[in-house]
Design a protein around this motif. Structure first.
Motif, PDB file in Angstrom:
ATOM      1  N   LEU A  18      87.953 -23.785   0.145  1.00 44.86           N
ATOM      2  CA  LEU A  18      88.077 -24.790  -0.917  1.00 44.86           C
ATOM      3  C   LEU A  18      89.274 -25.691  -0.662  1.00 44.86           C
ATOM      4  O   LEU A  18      89.196 -26.908  -0.766  1.00 44.86           O
ATOM      5  CB  LEU A  18      88.236 -24.096  -2.272  1.00 44.86           C
ATOM      6  N   ILE A  19      90.400 -25.064  -0.290  1.00 43.78           N
ATOM      7  CA  ILE A  19      91.628 -25.835  -0.106  1.00 43.78           C
ATOM      8  C   ILE A  19      91.532 -26.719   1.138  1.00 43.78           C
ATOM      9  O   ILE A  19      91.897 -27.898   1.109  1.00 43.78           O
ATOM     10  CB  ILE A  19      92.843 -24.887  -0.025  1.00 43.78           C
ATOM     11  N   VAL A  21      88.887 -27.984   2.625  1.00 41.95           N
ATOM     12  CA  VAL A  21      87.999 -29.131   2.390  1.00 41.95           C
ATOM     13  C   VAL A  21      88.670 -30.148   1.478  1.00 41.95           C
ATOM     14  O   VAL A  21      88.627 -31.358   1.728  1.00 41.95           O
ATOM     15  CB  VAL A  21      86.653 -28.675   1.785  1.00 41.95           C
ATOM     16  N   ALA A  22      89.329 -29.648   0.446  1.00 41.44           N
ATOM     17  CA  ALA A  22      89.996 -30.558  -0.489  1.00 41.44           C
ATOM     18  C   ALA A  22      91.043 -31.385   0.248  1.00 41.44           C
ATOM     19  O   ALA A  22      91.166 -32.592   0.027  1.00 41.44           O
ATOM     20  CB  ALA A  22      90.632 -29.771  -1.626  1.00 41.44           C
ATOM     21  N   VAL A  25      89.465 -34.084   2.247  1.00 41.18           N
ATOM     22  CA  VAL A  25      88.983 -35.182   1.404  1.00 41.18           C
ATOM     23  C   VAL A  25      90.147 -36.057   0.956  1.00 41.18           C
ATOM     24  O   VAL A  25      90.084 -37.274   0.990  1.00 41.18           O
ATOM     25  CB  VAL A  25      88.224 -34.618   0.176  1.00 41.18           C
ATOM     26  N   ILE A  26      91.237 -35.409   0.576  1.00 43.05           N
ATOM     27  CA  ILE A  26      92.310 -36.154  -0.084  1.00 43.05           C
ATOM     28  C   ILE A  26      93.257 -36.858   0.890  1.00 43.05           C
ATOM     29  O   ILE A  26      93.772 -37.932   0.591  1.00 43.05           O
ATOM     30  CB  ILE A  26      93.098 -35.209  -1.019  1.00 43.05           C
ATOM     31  N   PRO A  28      93.108 -38.792   3.634  1.00 41.42           N
ATOM     32  CA  PRO A  28      92.989 -40.242   3.878  1.00 41.42           C
ATOM     33  C   PRO A  28      93.338 -41.055   2.638  1.00 41.42           C
ATOM     34  O   PRO A  28      93.934 -42.123   2.739  1.00 41.42           O
ATOM     35  CB  PRO A  28      91.509 -40.423   4.229  1.00 41.42           C
ATOM     36  N   VAL A  29      92.977 -40.507   1.458  1.00 44.59           N
ATOM     37  CA  VAL A  29      93.258 -41.221   0.213  1.00 44.59           C
ATOM     38  C   VAL A  29      94.769 -41.340   0.023  1.00 44.59           C
ATOM     39  O   VAL A  29      95.306 -42.422  -0.260  1.00 44.59           O
ATOM     40  CB  VAL A  29      92.619 -40.487  -0.984  1.00 44.59           C
ATOM     41  N   TRP A  31      97.060 -41.146   2.274  1.00 41.54           N
ATOM     42  CA  TRP A  31      97.648 -42.010   3.307  1.00 41.54           C
ATOM     43  C   TRP A  31      97.570 -43.474   2.921  1.00 41.54           C
ATOM     44  O   TRP A  31      98.558 -44.211   3.035  1.00 41.54           O
ATOM     45  CB  TRP A  31      96.947 -41.769   4.655  1.00 41.54           C
TER      46      TRP A  31
END
Lengths: 278, 432
Positions: A18-19, A21-22, A25-26, A28-29, A31
């Motif tokens: 879970l961590i 993958v999270a 996902v996060i 690039p956001v 950055w």
């Protein structure tokens, strides 16, 4: 005892996944958010940990570029596209869902096949057509291309949803003396809310990301849309315009993302209903 | 009496049809439908007045012009613009077909108006017209929009495939464009420079579409299984995080990734920082392909997570109970119950997703722009898929004829897959 340990291991793996993958996902956001706040404007100096934070890129966006104008242009086009598309699509879908007429099946298959043709493959023809209609370099031309192009796909989607609304409701209303339009507005529309929201949202969002048709149709500087302007920054010099791009894309992405998350339930409902019935 | 009556009606019908065939609306007037008759008559007048220009345009569609642009001293004398003539001709053709349709309907209507009872009250009459023609009226805006902005452009694209419309020798208004029959289709198979590029790009396009769809589905499944477990905390939070890539405009995230992994981007800076070499993420052909598929998974997996989460709740829980009683392990339950049930429910979407990725223009164009350059391809880079190649052929190289041929091939391929998919789906069968 053994069972307990294996349970712990399982839990460890689950949370680990879970961590991870999270994070993927996060990152690039994060950055791009940090980049929009960092000093300097080149891609080369960008890193995950900035030395100093500043809002000057956002200020520059409003003062030195046409960003606000692009925003307004895109908003206008998006709203117009949403309204026109919603009306045409739901009417078409209503007819196909509720009425029988000669050639219905052929028309449905035709629409289905047309839907497979990516509309921008025909861009040369669209360009010539718009120039014949004197609609080049106008927002109206762009809106017409968008709202006509979405009909085939969305009409199918909405028809599928309308089919799921029991026909006995219409019949009951008809017995009570309701006309075609009354049934459509008073009975079908309220029950089809999830799919209507989905259609409205997708048509509203479309113009914010599309850079192909604006590039084809619009010429004047003051008529540009957001996606067109932002893509141009990247094309003409990703390194120099980098922080400008970061700030600009955040201002585009944040409202859209929030809108999406708020309407998540409707979108998911519409999506799975349309897809499962497909 | 009744036979006489029937015969007189038949006679009346015949003469009304004949009248309307000779002059539109006359049969309707004969049956005292004055307003309708006038409307039909106006349509005919309109067509006859424009007949000459329609006829020249239809002729233009066949010849595509015969006067090339000339130089008279220093002055340019405009010749025929073949492509405009093609568009005009196609529009004229569509209008003519519509007119023929109205004409035939006019005759049919003349027959019908013999036996119909006429409503005297104009308001009521108009309401009846609206009520009876509700389908046609409501379909009109959609139909017109589709004819002019969807069907017509596709038709012209198809027509261009049978011409030599291309740079440098056949670009109007400087030169004329001619019909060449199936020459372009032959060229794409027989001319090595075209066929090599086409076949290589087609293979990569299929690999890309299959790998993207499979990975999107697999990762979406994993996320759905993870977030639907009952023993994890903050379920909603995890789900919201994982939906983010679907909510953020793909246009923005693709450009962000392009910069992030670019030669001077932060990932490479990080590698240098750690004392490693810079990696050619988007400049090495093979690596660029892998990167494309991975980034596309970042974008596409959330959609499947949403879809599969929904599908998971549709599986009857008594199946699992029965399996547990029979002593099935978790893995066996997954393989024998979950997976087949999911695939059954999501198969149509899986196929649609393949079709979508097959033509996923923005993923490729925004991330690599088709690069790195490949000198053995004609006007294409190593990571170009067919649709981005078409875009380049049109926008950058003005090779409209080949672009149209490939568009047609793409279209036929995708359309047959999707049509097959739809026809076996439920919503279509319900209409039988």
């Amino acid at each position: 005892m053994n069972g307990k340990i294996s349970k712990y291991i399982e839990k460890f793996i689950v949370y680990g996944l879970l961590i991870i993958v999270a994070l993927m996902v996060i990152l690039p956001v994060i950055w791009i958010v940090i980049s929009s706040l960092q000093e300097g404007n080149s891609l080369f100096s960008s890193s995950f940990i900035p030395k100093k934070l500043t809002f000057k890129h956002y200020q520059a966006l409003f003062k030195e570029t046409d960003f606000l104008l692009w925003y307004w242009n895109t908003f206008k086009i998006a709203v117009a596209n949403m309204i026109i598309s919603l009306i045409i699509t739901t009417l078409t879908a209503y007819i196909f869902s509720r009425y029988n007429f000669r050639g219905k099946k052929t028309t449905l298959i035709t629409i289905l096949v047309l839907q497979m043709f990516p509309s921008f493959l025909a861009m040369t023809a669209i360009f010539i057509l718009l120039s014949k209609l004197n609609l080049l370099d106008t927002h109206l031309g762009l809106i017409l291309v968008y709202s006509a192009g979405q009909i085939p796909y969305n009409a199918w989607l909405v028809k599928g949803y309308f089919d799921g609304i029991p026909k006995t409701l219409d019949e009951a209303a008809r017995v009570d003396g309701a006309g075609h339009m009354t049934i459509f507005i008073k009975i079908i529309m309220p029950l089809a809310k999830p799919i209507l929201v989905l259609i409205a949202i997708t048509n509203f969002m479309g113009p914010w990301f599309d850079f192909i048709f604006p590039n084809l149709i619009l010429r004047s500087q003051e008529k540009r849309t957001l996606a067109m302007g932002i893509f141009d920054w990247i094309q003409t010099g990703a390194n120099d315009n980098f922080t400008m791009f970061a700030a600009g894309s955040i201002l585009v992405a944040v409202p859209i993302t929030i809108l999406f998350l708020i309407l998540q339930k409707h979108i998911v409902k519409g999506l799975s209903a349309g897809a499962v019935k497909g | 009496m009744s036979i006489d009556n029937q015969e007189s009606i038949k006679k009346k019908e015949k003469s009304a049809m004949l009248m309307s065939a000779l002059m539109m609306g006359l049969g309707q007037v004969y049956n005292k439908y004055l307003l309708k008759g006038i409307v039909f008559f106006l349509v005919e007048i309109l067509f006859i007045c424009n007949f000459k220009s329609i006829f020249t345009r239809l002729k233009g569609l066949i010849t595509l012009g015969d006067t090339p642009q000339k130089m008279m001293g220093f002055k340019i004398v405009q010749g025929d613009h073949s492509i405009f003539m093609m568009v005009d001709g196609t529009i004229a053709l569509i209008l003519t077909l519509i007119f023929i349709g109205i004409y035939l309907f006019n005759i049919y209507d003349a027959k019908k108006s013999c036996t119909q009872k006429k409503e005297k009250n104009l308001k009521k009459y108009l309401y009846n017209v609206y009520d009876k023609n509700f389908i046609k009226i409501m379909l009109l805006p959609g139909t017109i929009a589709m004819i002019f902005f969807v069907i017509l452009p596709i038709l012209i694209t198809v027509l261009v495939a049978f011409t030599n419309y291309s740079s440098p020798n056949h670009i109007p208004p400087r030169n004329l464009v001619d019909w060449v029959g199936f020459q372009n289709f032959v060229n794409i198979v027989k001319m090595n420079i075209w066929s090599d590029t086409f076949i290589n790009l087609a293979i990569w396009t299929i690999i890309w579409a299959i790998a993207s769809t499979a990975l999107n589905y697999g990762c979406g499944l994993l996320l759905a299984l993870l977030t639907s477990r009952n023993d994890i905390k903050f379920k909603g939070l995890w789900r919201t995080i994982y939906i983010l890539p679907y909510a953020i405009p793909a246009f923005v995230s693709l450009l962000v990734f392009r910069l992030m992994f670019s030669g001077v981007g932060p990932i490479n800076n990080l590698l240098v920082h750690m004392g490693l070499e810079r990696l050619p993420f988007f400049t090495d052909a093979l690596m660029a392909k892998v990167m494309l598929i991975l980034i596309n998974t970042w974008l596409g997996a959330p959609y499947f997570m949403i879809l599969i989460s929904g599908a998971l709740t549709n599986i009857d829980s008594s199946l699992y109970e029965a399996a547990r009683i029979d002593g099935a392990t978790k893995w066996q339950q997954f393989r024998e119950i979950t997976l087949p049930m999911l695939l059954l429910q999501t198969a149509p979407v899986l196929i649609l997703s393949f079709a979508f990725n097959f033509n996923n223009f923005s993923a490729i164009y925004l991330l690599t722009g088709g690069g790195p350059i490949n000198s053995s391809y004609r006007y294409a880079g190593s990571t170009d898929i067919l649709i981005t190649w078409v875009y380049k052929l049109t926008k950058e190289q003005s090779q409209y004829q080949i672009a149209s041929v490939i568009s047609i091939i793409l279209f036929i391929f995708i359309a047959s897959i999707s049509t097959w998919n739809f026809i076996r789906s439920k919503s279509f069968k319900e209409d039988e």
